[in-house]
Design a protein around this motif. Structure first.
Motif, short mmCIF file in Angstrom:
data_model
loop_
_atom_site.label_atom_id
_atom_site.label_comp_id
_atom_site.label_asym_id
_atom_site.label_seq_id
_atom_site.Cartn_x
_atom_site.Cartn_y
_atom_site.Cartn_z
N VAL A 1 -0.15 -30.20 8.60
CA VAL A 1 -1.40 -29.41 7.86
C VAL A 1 -1.55 -28.15 8.75
O VAL A 1 -2.08 -27.19 8.08
CB VAL A 1 -2.58 -30.47 8.41
N GLN A 2 -1.31 -28.04 10.03
CA GLN A 2 -1.59 -26.85 10.86
C GLN A 2 -0.34 -25.76 10.69
O GLN A 2 -0.59 -24.90 11.09
CB GLN A 2 -1.66 -27.24 12.10
N ALA B 1 -3.38 -31.19 -1.11
CA ALA B 1 -3.97 -29.93 -1.58
C ALA B 1 -2.97 -28.76 -1.30
O ALA B 1 -2.51 -27.95 -2.23
CB ALA B 1 -5.30 -29.55 -1.07
N ASP B 2 -1.99 -28.76 -0.37
CA ASP B 2 -1.05 -27.98 -0.09
C ASP B 2 0.45 -28.31 -1.24
O ASP B 2 1.29 -27.77 -0.78
CB ASP B 2 -0.70 -28.05 1.51
N GLN C 1 -7.43 -38.96 7.47
CA GLN C 1 -7.62 -38.82 5.82
C GLN C 1 -7.95 -37.33 5.59
O GLN C 1 -7.41 -37.17 4.38
CB GLN C 1 -8.93 -39.87 5.41
N ARG C 2 -8.51 -36.83 6.47
CA ARG C 2 -8.66 -35.15 6.01
C ARG C 2 -7.19 -34.38 5.87
O ARG C 2 -6.84 -33.74 5.06
CB ARG C 2 -9.43 -34.46 7.35
N ASN C 3 -6.26 -34.87 6.87
CA ASN C 3 -5.02 -34.32 6.79
C ASN C 3 -4.31 -34.89 5.69
O ASN C 3 -3.61 -33.82 5.09
CB ASN C 3 -4.13 -34.70 8.17
N ALA D 1 -5.72 -35.39 2.67
CA ALA D 1 -6.27 -34.78 1.56
C ALA D 1 -5.57 -33.38 1.64
O ALA D 1 -5.44 -32.66 0.53
CB ALA D 1 -7.87 -34.53 1.80
N GLN D 2 -5.63 -32.50 2.82
CA GLN D 2 -5.12 -31.19 2.85
C GLN D 2 -3.39 -31.02 2.72
O GLN D 2 -3.13 -30.32 1.81
CB GLN D 2 -5.22 -30.50 4.39
N LEU D 3 -2.76 -32.26 2.82
CA LEU D 3 -1.18 -32.18 2.59
C LEU D 3 -1.31 -32.30 0.96
O LEU D 3 -0.33 -31.76 0.50
CB LEU D 3 -0.79 -33.42 3.27
#
Ligand code: C5P
Length: 408
Positions: A100-101, A147-148, A139-141, A143-145
């Motif tokens: 994610v980062q 989205a990526d 769960q945030r990660n 969602a970001q993955l």
């Protein structure tokens, strides 16, 4: 089947007890014809040795960006350019946070960052303790993955190595294989809801006897799997068979034709495609006896009165949505001779746009089949092949006929 022939899979392992499943996964991928390049993090090497993965993949295993075996010393570039898919299994909570980062301090995260986004898909099979999985940060990660552009596979549920029970287990090797095979299928039915009937029905005579037939359900189950792989929501109404439910498919178990019709009626309102693949008994005993019928001293067999079962396909096809075309109906005909003429006649009788003919004795119980597709424009053959291959071809044909194309 050699379903991954010609595919090169980059299999990444990160730290987690589920690493032991990656050994089986590697074998399963190779068995399907793939070549597998394993890359491990240092943490993964605490759980399973690179030697094991090297022996199974028959290739050197890489675990460091400083590995001098690579001619150009740019493993992150060469490995990520050569692969058709990168599957991280297990994907730890920590590794997902790193992705994610966009961090790149080890070979695996480095090559994930360096991969050509448009060409090398990234699939993650999360594996962790249930609290770690449920944590808002994870769960945030996730969602970001997503989205990526990564594909985050589902987690399994059950007993965990730590002794706790819940969500977060990595899927089993064969489940991961199915997910990967599905990933490679064209998404021709996204947004569609496909309802399928499969298997025989069982019509009770008394509590211990009944009438059934030799349908194995294999074709209908293969269709459910293929429709799901094509991106559809799939409901499968299954007569009494002992087949595993395809991944991601909602299954209704029924016994009789009446129960099958009731289950179909529950689902039909939201369905956009109906495939009647079940071998529904034409008749049932007018009344099932509450107690076992006993032999009598006369030696005469019991007189059983039969009534006709509802024709599920014809009922659905003649409903308003069936007639208007809002619901695309497909039937099957299991014949023993004159396949083309019988299938054509049955298509008209049932009032469906597409009827699929096959020779009953050549398909019941087998893993392969041959299909004859009959619609208003004529007929075409799908030559003998594995039922799953035929199912995928039929799903493509249906997608084409209802005018939806591949989204990817
Ligand atoms: O009339 P016949 O049984 O040969 O028709 C076969 C087709 O009709 C199959 O698609 C089967 O699933 C469907 N069918 C049905 N309900 C019945 C009989 C057949 O849906 N009672």
């Amino acid at each position: 089947m050699n379903e991954l022939a010609g595919k090169h899979i980059l299999l990444g392992l990160t730290g987690g007890i589920a690493c032991y499943k990656a050994a089986d996964l590697c074998r399963a991928l190779i068995k399907q014809g793939a070549t597998v390049q394993v890359v491990m993090t240092q943490a993964a090497a605490q759980f399973i040795t690179p030697v094991t993965m090297q022996a199974l993949s028959q290739r050197p295993v890489y675990d460091s960006q400083w590995d001098s075996r690579a001619d150009n010393n740019m493993l992150h570039i060469t490995l990520s350019r050569a692969a058709d898919a990168c599957l991280i299994a297990p994907a730890s909570a920590d590794f997902m946070a790193k992705l994610v980062q966009g961090r790149a301090d080890d070979l695996l995260s480095l090559l994930c960052l360096a991969r050509p986004l448009a060409r090398l898909p990234l699939l993650l099979a999360p594996a962790m303790n249930r609290e770690m999985w449920a944590h808002p940060a994870t769960q945030r990660n996730v969602a970001q993955l997503l989205a990526d552009g990564a594909t985050v596979l589902p987690v399994g549920q059950g007993e965990q190595a730590c002794g706790e029970t819940g969500d977060g287990r990595m899927l089993e090797a064969l489940e991961l294989l199915d997910e990967l095979l599905a990933f490679f299928q064209p998404k021709t039915l996204v947004g569609q809801h496909v309802l399928i009937t499969a298997g025989p029905t069982y019509e009770a005579i008394d509590p211990v006897r009944g009438i059934t037939n030799l349908s194995s359900g294999k074709m209908g189950f293969a269709l459910a799997r293929a429709a799901r792989e094509a991106g559809a929501q799939v409901s499968l109404v299954a007569g009494p068979v002992s087949l595993d439910t395809p991944r991601g498919v909602q299954r209704w178990n029924v016994r009789s034709a009446d129960e099958m019709l009731a289950a179909v009626n529950q689902e039909i309102a939201s369905a956009t495609v109906f495939i009647a693949c079940a071998a529904v008994a034409d008749w049932r005993p007018a009344a099932a006896m509450a107690q076992k019928i006993k032999k009598t001293p006369t030696g005469l067999p019991p007189a059983i009165e039969f009534v006709e079962n509802p024709d599920i396909l014809a009922t659905v096809a003649q409903s308003e949505r069936g007639r208007s075309g809002a619901l695309y109906c497909v039937g099957f005909a299991a014949e023993s001779h004159d396949l083309l003429a019988q299938t054509q006649a049955k298509r008209v009788r049932k009032g469906v746009p597409l009827l699929v003919g096959n020779i009953g004795p050549d398909t019941f119980g087998r893993d392969d089949n041959a299909l004859l597709l009959v619609d208003a424009d004529g007929s075409s053959e799908l030559p003998r092949n594995a039922k799953l291959v035929l199912a995928r071809q039929l799903i493509t044909e249906i997608a084409h006929r209802i005018g939806v194309g591949a989204r990817s």
